[in-house]
Design a protein around this motif. Structure first.
Motif, PDB file in Angstrom:
ATOM      1  N   ALA A  33       0.840  -1.199   0.000  1.00 14.61           N
ATOM      2  CA  ALA A  33       0.000   0.000   0.000  1.00 14.61           C
ATOM      3  C   ALA A  33       0.874   1.248   0.000  1.00 14.61           C
ATOM      4  O   ALA A  33       1.915   1.294   0.665  1.00 14.61           O
ATOM      5  N   ASN A  34       0.452   2.253  -0.757  1.00 17.93           N
ATOM      6  CA  ASN A  34       1.152   3.540  -0.848  1.00 17.93           C
ATOM      7  C   ASN A  34       2.542   3.414  -1.471  1.00 17.93           C
ATOM      8  O   ASN A  34       3.406   4.261  -1.237  1.00 17.93           O
ATOM      9  N   HIS A  35       2.758   2.361  -2.248  1.00 24.76           N
ATOM     10  CA  HIS A  35       4.005   2.167  -2.980  1.00 24.76           C
ATOM     11  C   HIS A  35       3.721   2.174  -4.480  1.00 24.76           C
ATOM     12  O   HIS A  35       2.576   2.016  -4.917  1.00 24.76           O
ATOM     13  N   VAL A  36       4.780   2.358  -5.253  1.00 23.56           N
ATOM     14  CA  VAL A  36       4.674   2.257  -6.706  1.00 23.56           C
ATOM     15  C   VAL A  36       5.696   1.248  -7.206  1.00 23.56           C
ATOM     16  O   VAL A  36       6.768   1.079  -6.613  1.00 23.56           O
ATOM     17  N   LEU A  37       5.350   0.579  -8.291  1.00 26.05           N
ATOM     18  CA  LEU A  37       6.275  -0.328  -8.964  1.00 26.05           C
ATOM     19  C   LEU A  37       6.841   0.402 -10.172  1.00 26.05           C
ATOM     20  O   LEU A  37       6.095   0.919 -11.005  1.00 26.05           O
ATOM     21  N   ILE A  38       8.160   0.444 -10.255  1.00 26.10           N
ATOM     22  CA  ILE A  38       8.839   1.196 -11.308  1.00 26.10           C
ATOM     23  C   ILE A  38       9.640   0.245 -12.181  1.00 26.10           C
ATOM     24  O   ILE A  38      10.408  -0.579 -11.672  1.00 26.10           O
ATOM     25  N   LYS A  39       9.450   0.357 -13.486  1.00 21.85           N
ATOM     26  CA  LYS A  39      10.305  -0.345 -14.441  1.00 21.85           C
ATOM     27  C   LYS A  39      11.463   0.593 -14.760  1.00 21.85           C
ATOM     28  O   LYS A  39      11.277   1.641 -15.385  1.00 21.85           O
ATOM     29  N   LEU A  40      12.641   0.228 -14.294  1.00 19.86           N
ATOM     30  CA  LEU A  40      13.786   1.128 -14.377  1.00 19.86           C
ATOM     31  C   LEU A  40      14.281   1.286 -15.811  1.00 19.86           C
ATOM     32  O   LEU A  40      14.362   0.318 -16.571  1.00 19.86           O
ATOM     33  N   GLN A  41      14.606   2.523 -16.157  1.00 15.97           N
ATOM     34  CA  GLN A  41      15.149   2.859 -17.469  1.00 15.97           C
ATOM     35  C   GLN A  41      16.647   3.140 -17.410  1.00 15.97           C
ATOM     36  O   GLN A  41      17.360   2.943 -18.392  1.00 15.97           O
ATOM     37  N   ALA A  42      17.119   3.619 -16.265  1.00 17.49           N
ATOM     38  CA  ALA A  42      18.546   3.919 -16.089  1.00 17.49           C
ATOM     39  C   ALA A  42      18.857   3.961 -14.603  1.00 17.49           C
ATOM     40  O   ALA A  42      17.998   4.282 -13.776  1.00 17.49           O
ATOM     41  N   ALA A  43      20.092   3.615 -14.263  1.00 19.02           N
ATOM     42  CA  ALA A  43      20.580   3.698 -12.885  1.00 19.02           C
ATOM     43  C   ALA A  43      22.014   4.197 -12.928  1.00 19.02           C
ATOM     44  O   ALA A  43      22.709   4.023 -13.933  1.00 19.02           O
ATOM     45  N   SER A  44      22.458   4.832 -11.850  1.00 19.59           N
ATOM     46  CA  SER A  44      23.827   5.351 -11.833  1.00 19.59           C
ATOM     47  C   SER A  44      24.671   4.604 -10.806  1.00 19.59           C
ATOM     48  O   SER A  44      24.168   4.135  -9.780  1.00 19.59           O
ATOM     49  N   TYR A  45      25.954   4.510 -11.112  1.00 20.87           N
ATOM     50  CA  TYR A  45      26.916   3.811 -10.261  1.00 20.87           C
ATOM     51  C   TYR A  45      27.648   4.849  -9.425  1.00 20.87           C
ATOM     52  O   TYR A  45      28.326   5.731  -9.962  1.00 20.87           O
ATOM     53  N   ASN A  46      27.471   4.783  -8.109  1.00 25.13           N
ATOM     54  CA  ASN A  46      28.088   5.738  -7.196  1.00 25.13           C
ATOM     55  C   ASN A  46      29.322   5.145  -6.527  1.00 25.13           C
ATOM     56  O   ASN A  46      29.498   3.922  -6.479  1.00 25.13           O
ATOM     57  N   HIS A  47      30.149   6.033  -5.973  1.00 23.97           N
ATOM     58  CA  HIS A  47      31.321   5.555  -5.237  1.00 23.97           C
ATOM     59  C   HIS A  47      30.902   4.689  -4.054  1.00 23.97           C
ATOM     60  O   HIS A  47      31.632   3.796  -3.626  1.00 23.97           O
ATOM     61  N   ARG A  48      29.714   4.936  -3.534  1.00 22.13           N
ATOM     62  CA  ARG A  48      29.184   4.116  -2.443  1.00 22.13           C
ATOM     63  C   ARG A  48      29.143   2.638  -2.822  1.00 22.13           C
ATOM     64  O   ARG A  48      29.444   1.765  -1.996  1.00 22.13           O
ATOM     65  N   ASP A  49      28.768   2.345  -4.069  1.00 19.60           N
ATOM     66  CA  ASP A  49      28.720   0.953  -4.519  1.00 19.60           C
ATOM     67  C   ASP A  49      30.109   0.328  -4.524  1.00 19.60           C
ATOM     68  O   ASP A  49      30.273  -0.855  -4.216  1.00 19.60           O
ATOM     69  N   GLU A  50      31.118   1.138  -4.874  1.00 20.18           N
ATOM     70  CA  GLU A  50      32.499   0.663  -4.812  1.00 20.18           C
ATOM     71  C   GLU A  50      32.897   0.350  -3.375  1.00 20.18           C
ATOM     72  O   GLU A  50      33.493  -0.687  -3.090  1.00 20.18           O
ATOM     73  N   TRP A  51      32.572   1.268  -2.455  1.00 15.82           N
ATOM     74  CA  TRP A  51      32.942   1.064  -1.051  1.00 15.82           C
ATOM     75  C   TRP A  51      32.270  -0.178  -0.473  1.00 15.82           C
ATOM     76  O   TRP A  51      32.867  -0.905   0.318  1.00 15.82           O
ATOM     77  N   ILE A  52      31.019  -0.413  -0.861  1.00 18.00           N
ATOM     78  CA  ILE A  52      30.319  -1.601  -0.376  1.00 18.00           C
ATOM     79  C   ILE A  52      31.048  -2.861  -0.834  1.00 18.00           C
ATOM     80  O   ILE A  52      31.288  -3.782  -0.049  1.00 18.00           O
ATOM     81  N   ARG A  53      31.420  -2.906  -2.102  1.00 19.98           N
ATOM     82  CA  ARG A  53      32.117  -4.087  -2.621  1.00 19.98           C
ATOM     83  C   ARG A  53      33.492  -4.265  -1.990  1.00 19.98           C
ATOM     84  O   ARG A  53      33.994  -5.380  -1.871  1.00 19.98           O
ATOM     85  N   GLN A  54      34.103  -3.163  -1.567  1.00 17.47           N
ATOM     86  CA  GLN A  54      35.410  -3.238  -0.929  1.00 17.47           C
ATOM     87  C   GLN A  54      35.314  -3.471   0.577  1.00 17.47           C
ATOM     88  O   GLN A  54      36.332  -3.585   1.257  1.00 17.47           O
ATOM     89  N   GLY A  55      34.089  -3.545   1.108  1.00 18.51           N
ATOM     90  CA  GLY A  55      33.912  -3.746   2.538  1.00 18.51           C
ATOM     91  C   GLY A  55      34.239  -2.526   3.365  1.00 18.51           C
ATOM     92  O   GLY A  55      34.534  -2.644   4.560  1.00 18.51           O
ATOM     93  N   LEU A  56      34.167  -1.328   2.765  1.00 18.63           N
ATOM     94  CA  LEU A  56      34.574  -0.102   3.446  1.00 18.63           C
ATOM     95  C   LEU A  56      33.407   0.759   3.899  1.00 18.63           C
ATOM     96  O   LEU A  56      33.617   1.787   4.525  1.00 18.63           O
ATOM     97  N   TYR A  57      32.181   0.358   3.571  1.00 11.89           N
ATOM     98  CA  TYR A  57      31.041   1.189   3.941  1.00 11.89           C
ATOM     99  C   TYR A  57      30.699   0.946   5.405  1.00 11.89           C
ATOM    100  O   TYR A  57      30.578  -0.197   5.839  1.00 11.89           O
TER     101      TYR A  57
END
Length: 256
Positions: A33-57
């Protein structure tokens, strides 16, 4: 649907990451309830994603074990192994596709966090960013998020441009206007142009310090649009040239 998920083990033959990623086939999210379902068209890669993969977040736990909970209470900024199975990605743009919503068919930008709605001083609740369980991520074909966390995408932005805006743009806006309170006529120095926020100091001349990514470029453009006189530093002449093209008054190579 296909999604990019975080794995517990490191990739074979790769020393820079401690967590592999995998393209995984997952069910399309259920829409609450009160949510929307989105079919994604584009996403961006942030440095945060790098830190997560490196175990640094910081402050991320992978298992519900008592000793981990105790460590997080004693040292809330300690980096803990990210939760395997998370769909990565914080930023995205897509089309609302569930039938029972007034936003159906609209192209929307996704607000990338929860727990911070109105207070400019900081989060009102338990703050978290998309891209780690229990929250969903944008590196997927579909995502379900609260309807209050999506906004119409400006028509002049492509999907890729709009997807790169939220996390970096909000950080830059907060640094430039909420914290530094930049206004027309101010002299602003952005150190490390083309890099992300690390700290801010303020006097009659404002200094905004960065160390990687698109936040500095967003802050530069915000400050220029506000009528400030912006100067930059970098060790890369091409970054200084690009900053001047975007409106900076000048720049200094700190290696000279």
């Amino acid at each position: 649907m296909l999604a990019v998920t975080l794995q517990q083990d490191p990739p074979a033959g790769e020393s820079s990451y401690i967590h592999d990623i995998s393209i995984t086939n997952l069910p399309i999210p259920k829409v609450e309830a009160n949510h929307v379902l989105i079919k994604l068209q584009a996403a961006s890669y942030n440095h945060r994603d790098e830190w997560i993969r490196q175990g640094l977040y910081p402050g991320i736990q992978v298992r519900e074990k008592r000793w981990i909970c105790q460590i997080l209470l004693l040292r809330p900024n300690l980096a803990i192994t990210p939760q395997a199975g998370s769909i990565l990605g914080s930023d995205g743009v897509g089309i609302v596709v569930n039938d029972d919503n007034q936003l159906t068919g609209q192209r929307v930008i996704i607000y990338p966090s929860v727990g911070w709605e109105k207070d400019p001083r900081g989060p009102e609740g338990k703050f978290a960013i998309l891209g780690l369980l229990p929250l969903p991520g944008t590196f997927a074909e579909y995502i379900a998020v609260p309807s209050v966390d999506v906004f119409p995408t400006p028509a002049h932005l492509t999907n890729a441009e709009a997807a790169a805006l939220p996390l970096a743009g909000l950080t830059a806006w907060r640094a430039t206007f909420t914290k530094a309170q930049v206004k027309s006529g101010d002299h602003v120095l952005i150190t490390g142009i083309g890099k992300h926020l690390t700290g801010i100091t303020k006097s009659r001349i404002l200094g905004i310090s960065f160390n990687g990514g698109g936040v500095a470029l967003a802050a530069l453009q915000f400050a220029v649009a506000a009528g400030a006189n912006v100067y930059v530093t970098s060790s890369d002449e091409s970054k200084i040239k690009r900053a001047i093209e975007l409106g900076a008054k000048g720049g200094v190579n700190y290696k000279d």
